[in-house]
Scaffold this active site. Sequence first.
Site, short mmCIF file in Angstrom:
data_model
loop_
_atom_site.label_atom_id
_atom_site.label_comp_id
_atom_site.label_asym_id
_atom_site.label_seq_id
_atom_site.Cartn_x
_atom_site.Cartn_y
_atom_site.Cartn_z
N HIS A 1 6.33 -9.00 -2.58
CA HIS A 1 5.67 -9.14 -4.02
C HIS A 1 6.31 -10.22 -4.70
O HIS A 1 5.34 -11.02 -4.72
CB HIS A 1 5.50 -7.81 -4.32
CG HIS A 1 4.57 -6.54 -4.21
ND1 HIS A 1 4.67 -5.19 -4.97
CD2 HIS A 1 3.95 -5.89 -3.34
CE1 HIS A 1 4.16 -4.47 -4.65
NE2 HIS A 1 3.41 -5.14 -3.76
N SER B 1 -0.51 -7.14 -0.06
CA SER B 1 -0.31 -7.66 -1.14
C SER B 1 1.11 -8.97 -1.79
O SER B 1 0.91 -9.64 -2.47
CB SER B 1 1.21 -6.68 -1.33
OG SER B 1 0.93 -5.15 -1.33
#
Length: 199
Positions: free
Chosen positions: A176, A125
């Site tokens: 993230h 991610s």
Amino acid sequence: MFIRNERSIKEFMRLYPIVSWIVMINTAIFLLIQVLPFNTIMLWGLGYNGLIAQGEYWRILTPIFMHASVGHFVFNTFSLIIFGPALERILNKFKFTIIYLLTGIIGNIGTFVFEGPTYSHLGASGAIYGLLGVYFFMRFLRKDLIDPGSAQIVIIILIIGAAYTVISPTINLLAHLFGFVGGALLAPLFLPKERRRYL
């Protein structure tokens, strides 16, 4: 930009070899995690902050290629297949590889610095959000590289991704965030200097 027109997997692999190799590596590692005893690969490559602090620095890189569940693997793989090819074309194979790995590493370093020693993490991610960070930079500062429709999609995906990141308790928020910021900051160093009318 994000609509795939390739007529076969073979054509996709020929046009986007780096994206294809990352997908194959992620798939192979995911399958090995499922079949090897005692989660051998997981124990060796998991991003575990306490072990990183003790000198196992490879754990800043290896989690980028590891996934914990089918849903986790499918979501990240789908995202890479959607958002990776256009950037591989814009950046070239070498630059795309470097920015994918760097943003994933930046996300994991952020996780290491700001989470506690018992925190563990894995997944692509951070690198995926790094690609979105590059698109974010393009959306506002290099509009010659991205068509208006794709620019709108980037904003929508970022809003959805931000909401999901905040409400889901299992998401590594720092990976993230740092991956995204890393992609946006690195973008001007990697994107082509010449102006062009998007792909």
